[in-house]
Design an enzyme around this catalytic site. Structure first.
Site, PDB file in Angstrom:
ATOM      1  N   ASN A   7     -72.673 -85.321 -13.746  1.00 50.73           N
ATOM      2  CA  ASN A   7     -71.598 -84.649 -13.151  1.00 50.73           C
ATOM      3  C   ASN A   7     -71.627 -83.068 -13.443  1.00 50.73           C
ATOM      4  O   ASN A   7     -71.243 -83.024 -14.784  1.00 50.73           O
ATOM      5  CB  ASN A   7     -70.467 -85.448 -13.364  1.00 50.73           C
ATOM      6  CG  ASN A   7     -69.225 -84.679 -12.754  1.00 50.73           C
ATOM      7  OD1 ASN A   7     -69.351 -83.549 -12.116  1.00 50.73           O
ATOM      8  ND2 ASN A   7     -67.986 -85.211 -12.724  1.00 50.73           N
ATOM      9  N   LYS A  14     -71.355 -83.772 -17.673  1.00 47.73           N
ATOM     10  CA  LYS A  14     -70.969 -85.056 -18.173  1.00 47.73           C
ATOM     11  C   LYS A  14     -72.341 -86.173 -17.673  1.00 47.73           C
ATOM     12  O   LYS A  14     -72.675 -85.884 -16.463  1.00 47.73           O
ATOM     13  CB  LYS A  14     -69.741 -85.690 -17.296  1.00 47.73           C
ATOM     14  CG  LYS A  14     -68.544 -85.225 -17.914  1.00 47.73           C
ATOM     15  CD  LYS A  14     -67.551 -85.833 -17.258  1.00 47.73           C
ATOM     16  CE  LYS A  14     -66.177 -85.061 -17.585  1.00 47.73           C
ATOM     17  NZ  LYS A  14     -65.063 -85.309 -16.324  1.00 47.73           N
ATOM     18  N   ARG A  94     -73.068 -86.217  -8.916  1.00 44.59           N
ATOM     19  CA  ARG A  94     -72.222 -86.257  -8.333  1.00 44.59           C
ATOM     20  C   ARG A  94     -71.723 -84.569  -7.535  1.00 44.59           C
ATOM     21  O   ARG A  94     -72.002 -83.685  -8.412  1.00 44.59           O
ATOM     22  CB  ARG A  94     -70.761 -86.317  -8.996  1.00 44.59           C
ATOM     23  CG  ARG A  94     -69.375 -86.068  -8.426  1.00 44.59           C
ATOM     24  CD  ARG A  94     -68.321 -86.003  -9.744  1.00 44.59           C
ATOM     25  NE  ARG A  94     -66.879 -85.518  -8.901  1.00 44.59           N
ATOM     26  CZ  ARG A  94     -66.119 -84.913  -9.275  1.00 44.59           C
ATOM     27  NH1 ARG A  94     -66.213 -84.120 -10.275  1.00 44.59           N
ATOM     28  NH2 ARG A  94     -65.022 -84.608  -8.649  1.00 44.59           N
ATOM     29  N   HIS A 183     -61.990 -86.530  -4.111  1.00 47.54           N
ATOM     30  CA  HIS A 183     -61.889 -87.840  -4.950  1.00 47.54           C
ATOM     31  C   HIS A 183     -62.334 -88.950  -4.160  1.00 47.54           C
ATOM     32  O   HIS A 183     -62.123 -90.178  -4.496  1.00 47.54           O
ATOM     33  CB  HIS A 183     -60.412 -88.202  -5.465  1.00 47.54           C
ATOM     34  CG  HIS A 183     -59.796 -87.251  -6.414  1.00 47.54           C
ATOM     35  ND1 HIS A 183     -58.482 -86.840  -6.364  1.00 47.54           N
ATOM     36  CD2 HIS A 183     -60.406 -86.215  -7.513  1.00 47.54           C
ATOM     37  CE1 HIS A 183     -58.314 -86.003  -7.552  1.00 47.54           C
ATOM     38  NE2 HIS A 183     -59.355 -85.693  -8.048  1.00 47.54           N
ATOM     39  N   HIS A 211     -54.792 -91.788  -6.757  1.00 45.17           N
ATOM     40  CA  HIS A 211     -55.716 -91.388  -7.817  1.00 45.17           C
ATOM     41  C   HIS A 211     -55.017 -90.126  -8.692  1.00 45.17           C
ATOM     42  O   HIS A 211     -54.659 -89.041  -7.874  1.00 45.17           O
ATOM     43  CB  HIS A 211     -56.890 -90.845  -7.306  1.00 45.17           C
ATOM     44  CG  HIS A 211     -57.970 -90.113  -8.326  1.00 45.17           C
ATOM     45  ND1 HIS A 211     -59.363 -90.562  -8.577  1.00 45.17           N
ATOM     46  CD2 HIS A 211     -57.636 -89.044  -9.177  1.00 45.17           C
ATOM     47  CE1 HIS A 211     -59.655 -89.858  -9.426  1.00 45.17           C
ATOM     48  NE2 HIS A 211     -58.583 -88.899  -9.882  1.00 45.17           N
ATOM     49  N   ARG A 288     -48.775 -86.095 -20.841  1.00 42.77           N
ATOM     50  CA  ARG A 288     -48.390 -86.614 -21.892  1.00 42.77           C
ATOM     51  C   ARG A 288     -47.455 -85.719 -22.647  1.00 42.77           C
ATOM     52  O   ARG A 288     -46.367 -86.294 -22.943  1.00 42.77           O
ATOM     53  CB  ARG A 288     -49.363 -87.043 -23.077  1.00 42.77           C
ATOM     54  CG  ARG A 288     -50.144 -88.180 -22.728  1.00 42.77           C
ATOM     55  CD  ARG A 288     -51.302 -88.322 -23.412  1.00 42.77           C
ATOM     56  NE  ARG A 288     -52.339 -87.692 -22.754  1.00 42.77           N
ATOM     57  CZ  ARG A 288     -53.830 -87.460 -23.169  1.00 42.77           C
ATOM     58  NH1 ARG A 288     -54.239 -88.298 -23.916  1.00 42.77           N
ATOM     59  NH2 ARG A 288     -54.572 -86.625 -22.534  1.00 42.77           N
ATOM     60  N   ASN A 338     -52.463 -94.686 -17.119  1.00 45.66           N
ATOM     61  CA  ASN A 338     -51.935 -94.976 -18.616  1.00 45.66           C
ATOM     62  C   ASN A 338     -50.475 -94.627 -18.553  1.00 45.66           C
ATOM     63  O   ASN A 338     -49.861 -94.442 -19.711  1.00 45.66           O
ATOM     64  CB  ASN A 338     -52.625 -93.653 -19.390  1.00 45.66           C
ATOM     65  CG  ASN A 338     -54.352 -94.049 -19.739  1.00 45.66           C
ATOM     66  OD1 ASN A 338     -54.506 -95.009 -20.106  1.00 45.66           O
ATOM     67  ND2 ASN A 338     -54.891 -92.940 -19.037  1.00 45.66           N
ATOM     68  N   GLU A 387     -66.296 -93.765 -10.949  1.00 50.18           N
ATOM     69  CA  GLU A 387     -67.077 -93.133  -9.906  1.00 50.18           C
ATOM     70  C   GLU A 387     -68.666 -93.104 -10.357  1.00 50.18           C
ATOM     71  O   GLU A 387     -69.360 -93.255  -9.207  1.00 50.18           O
ATOM     72  CB  GLU A 387     -66.691 -91.699  -9.902  1.00 50.18           C
ATOM     73  CG  GLU A 387     -65.417 -91.434  -9.240  1.00 50.18           C
ATOM     74  CD  GLU A 387     -64.333 -90.284  -9.857  1.00 50.18           C
ATOM     75  OE1 GLU A 387     -64.229 -90.230 -10.970  1.00 50.18           O
ATOM     76  OE2 GLU A 387     -64.194 -89.289  -9.118  1.00 50.18           O
TER      77      GLU A 387
HETATM   78  P1  ADP Z   1     -59.000 -85.279 -14.240  1.00 51.55           P
HETATM   79  O1  ADP Z   1     -58.495 -84.900 -13.169  1.00 51.55           O
HETATM   80  O2  ADP Z   1     -59.471 -83.850 -15.113  1.00 51.55           O
HETATM   81  O3  ADP Z   1     -60.278 -86.287 -14.486  1.00 51.55           O
HETATM   82  P2  ADP Z   1     -57.808 -87.584 -15.797  1.00 51.55           P
HETATM   83  O4  ADP Z   1     -57.905 -88.421 -14.813  1.00 51.55           O
HETATM   84  O5  ADP Z   1     -58.475 -87.568 -17.328  1.00 51.55           O
HETATM   85  O6  ADP Z   1     -58.067 -85.881 -15.370  1.00 51.55           O
HETATM   86  O7  ADP Z   1     -56.423 -87.098 -16.190  1.00 51.55           O
HETATM   87  C1  ADP Z   1     -55.782 -86.294 -16.996  1.00 51.55           C
HETATM   88  C2  ADP Z   1     -54.119 -86.602 -17.109  1.00 51.55           C
HETATM   89  O8  ADP Z   1     -53.967 -88.104 -17.578  1.00 51.55           O
HETATM   90  C3  ADP Z   1     -53.282 -85.707 -18.124  1.00 51.55           C
HETATM   91  O9  ADP Z   1     -52.256 -85.323 -17.581  1.00 51.55           O
HETATM   92  C4  ADP Z   1     -53.066 -86.616 -19.308  1.00 51.55           C
HETATM   93  O10 ADP Z   1     -51.879 -86.078 -19.867  1.00 51.55           O
HETATM   94  C5  ADP Z   1     -52.987 -87.957 -18.435  1.00 51.55           C
HETATM   95  N1  ADP Z   1     -53.196 -89.013 -19.291  1.00 51.55           N
HETATM   96  C6  ADP Z   1     -54.076 -89.297 -20.005  1.00 51.55           C
HETATM   97  N2  ADP Z   1     -54.040 -90.574 -20.984  1.00 51.55           N
HETATM   98  C7  ADP Z   1     -52.617 -90.816 -20.880  1.00 51.55           C
HETATM   99  C8  ADP Z   1     -51.849 -91.650 -21.751  1.00 51.55           C
HETATM  100  N3  ADP Z   1     -52.270 -92.593 -22.556  1.00 51.55           N
HETATM  101  N4  ADP Z   1     -50.760 -91.379 -21.247  1.00 51.55           N
HETATM  102  C9  ADP Z   1     -49.911 -90.554 -20.386  1.00 51.55           C
HETATM  103  N5  ADP Z   1     -50.794 -89.978 -19.505  1.00 51.55           N
HETATM  104  C10 ADP Z   1     -52.094 -89.691 -19.901  1.00 51.55           C
END
Ligand code: ADP
Length: 404
Positions: A7, A14, A94, A183, A211, A288, A338, A387
Site C-alpha cells: 500500500n 505499508k 491497494r 474504503h 468504517h 482519543r 476501539n 483490507e
Molecule cells: P486511518 O483512516 O488513517 O486508517 P485508523 O483506522 O487507524 O485511521 O483510525 C484512526 C482513529 O482511530 C484516530 O482518530 C484514533 O484516535 C482512533 N483510535 C485508534 N485507537 C483508538 C482507541 N484505542 N480508542 C479510541 N480511538 C482510537
C-alpha cells in the site's frame, strides 16, 4: 502462495507478506512500514512474525529505493522471512481510485496502468504513489505477476440514482464527475465477514457497515452488493472525519473563497486537511485526544463527539430506509473498533429499528464480536477490518487463474 501486499502512500509504503493457503487460511510472515520517503529521517520498521522487530533509519529518496529496502528486509539472514526474492509468487497493490474503469481486482498490464494514470486526477495524492510502487516492483521483480485492488471497485454496483450528482449531465460525460465512494475493500470484507460471524446468508441480507477511522464512510450492502455509500467523487463527502469536513452546503465553498481570497487549491486543502475534528475543535484530529478533551469539559470537543454520533445515525437511518430494513450493523476501523462509548451512543439512537446491545459485551469487545442482545431485531457486530487479506485473496485467485 506467498503474496506481498503493498500500500504505497505519497511518502510511505505499508506492506504485509502472507503465505496464502486458502481464502481464510494464511500465515502472516511479516509486516512493516516505510515512512518519510524523501525526508532526512526516512526509515523502515519491519516486523517479522516470531522475531524481534527491526528498525532501519537510512536515506530513502524515492519509492524505488523504498521497495528495495522492503525486499532486502524480507530476505535478510537475521530479520528476514524468505530465502530469496524468488519465493515471492505475486504482489498485490491497494489502489485508492479506479473510477468506473474497474469493478474488481485485475492483473497489471499497460492498459491497466494507463487507466490508473487517468484516475490520478481524482486521487492526486494516492494514485501517482501507487504507480511508483508498481513500477518499482516491475524493476526488481520483473517476472512476478502484479494485481491491483481498487478501493472504489466494491461501490461500482451502485445504481445511477445513488452515484449521479444532480449537476448538468455533461459534467459526468466530459469529466466523469459522479460518486465513486472509498474504503470499498474494507466494506466488502467486513460485510461478508459480519454475515458469516452472524450466520446470515450474505446473498439475502441487508447490512450497514460503518468504517470509522481518520477517514470515515458508511455503506449500505444489500445481498452482498453495495447500493449506496457516504463518500462521493472523493473521500471528502459524507460524515465528519479527522480533518475532512464531510457534507457541507456547496455554496459555502465559493462564498469562503471570495471572502478569504482563496485559490481552489487552498480551499481544497482547508476542506480536506484543516476541517473535521481538527477544524471544529481547533485542537486535534485524533479521536482519543478528543474524548480526553470532552471529558475535561472542552465544549467544542463535546460538539465534535455529538456530531460524529449524529452523522452516523443519520446515515444509518437513510440506508435502513433505502434498503427498507437492516439485518446487521457492523463497526470497524480505528474508531469503530476501539471506541465502545461511541458505538453505544450510536446504537442508543437506533432503538426505533429494534437495535438492542449488551453493554458489557460492547465494552469488552475485541476481534469479531456480536454485541447485540439475542432479542435485538438487528444484529450489531464489531469486525476488525482486514483490507490486506482481501488484496491477498484476490491476488492469489487471479494469479492462479493465470497459471491454469
Ligand atoms: P486511518 O483512516 O488513517 O486508517 P485508523 O483506522 O487507524 O485511521 O483510525 C484512526 C482513529 O482511530 C484516530 O482518530 C484514533 O484516535 C482512533 N483510535 C485508534 N485507537 C483508538 C482507541 N484505542 N480508542 C479510541 N480511538 C482510537
Amino acid at each position: 502462495m506467498i503474496v506481498l501486499v503493498i500500500n504505497c502512500g505519497s511518502s510511505s509504503i505499508k506492506y504485509q507478506l502472507l503465505d496464502m493457503k486458502g481464502d481464510d487460511v494464511y500465515d502472516l510472515l511479516a509486516k512493516g512500514l516505510v515512512e518519510k520517503i524523501g525526508l532526512p529521517d526516512s526509515n523502515l520498521v519491519h516486523k517479522p512474525s516470531g522475531k524481534e522487530p527491526y528498525k532501519l533509519v537510512c536515506p530513502i529518496p524515492d519509492h524505488k529505493v523504498g521497495i528495495k529496502v522492503v525486499l532486502d528486509a524480507l530476505v535478510d539472514p537475521s530479520h528476514g522471512v524468505l530465502k530469496s526474492f524468488d519465493d515471492i509468487e505475486a504482489v498485490g497493490h491497494r489502489i485508492v481510485q479506479g473510477a468506473d474503469f474497474f469493478s474488481g481486482s485485475t492483473l497489471v498490464d499497460e492498459d491497466v496502468i494507463s487507466k490508473i494514470e487517468i484516475c490520478c486526477d481524482f486521487a492526486p495524492l494516492h494514485n501517482p504513489a501507487h504507480l511508483l510502487g508498481i513500477r518499482a516492483i516491475s524493476n526488481v521483480l520483473p517476472d512476478v505477476p502484479q494485481v491491483v485492488t481498487f478501493d472504489t471497485a466494491f461501490h461500482q454496483t451502485m445504481q445511477p440514482q445513488a452515484y449521479m450528482y444532480a449537476l448538468p449531465y455533461e459534467y459526468y460525460t466530459k469529466y466523469r464527475v459522479r460518486r465513486y465512494g472509498a474504503h470499498g475493500t474494507s466494506h466488502q470484507y467486513v460485510s461478508a465477514r459480519g454475515a458469516k460471524v452472524c450466520g446470515l446468508d450474505l446473498e439475502n441480507s441487508k447490512i450497514i457497515t460503518c468504517h470509522m477511522g481518520n477517514g470515515s464512510s458508511i455503506t449500505a450492502v444489500q445481498n452482498g452488493k453495495c447500493v449506496d455509500t457516504s463518500m462521493g467523487f472523493t473521500p471528502l463527502e459524507g460524515m465528519i472525519m479527522g480533518t475532512r469536513c464531510g457534507n457541507i452546503d456547496a455554496n459555502v465553498v465559493p462564498y469562503l473563497m471570495k471572502k478569504e481570497n482563496l485559490t481552489p487549491d487552498q480551499m481544497t486543502d482547508i476542506m480536506n486537511k484543516k476541517s473535521g475534528f481538527l477544524g471544529l475543535s481547533g485542537k486535534t484530529s485524533d479521536m482519543r485526544d478528543m474524548c480526553d478533551l470532552a471529558a475535561g469539559g472542552d465544549e467544542r470537543a463535546k460538539i465534535v463527539l455529538k456530531k460524529v454520533v449524529l452523522d452516523t445515525v443519520k446515515n444509518i437511518g437513510a440506508y435502513a430506509a433505502e434498503m427498507n430494513g437492516v439485518d446487521l450493523l457492523v463497526f470497524t476501523a480505528g474508531i469503530g473498533e476501539n471506541n465502545p462509548w461511541l458505538r453505544k451512543a450510536i446504537c442508543d439512537n437506533l432503538t426505533y429499528l429494534g437495535v438492542k446491545i449488551d453493554d458489557e459485551v460492547n465494552e469488552n469487545a475485541h476481534g469479531d464480536v456480536i454485541f447485540s442482545t439475542p432479542d435485538s431485531k438487528v444484529k450489531v457486530a464489531l469486525i476488525p477490518t482486514n483490507e490486506e487479506l482481501v488484496i491477498a485473496r484476490d491476488t492469489m485467485r487471479i494469479v492462479s487463474e493465470m497459471d491454469n
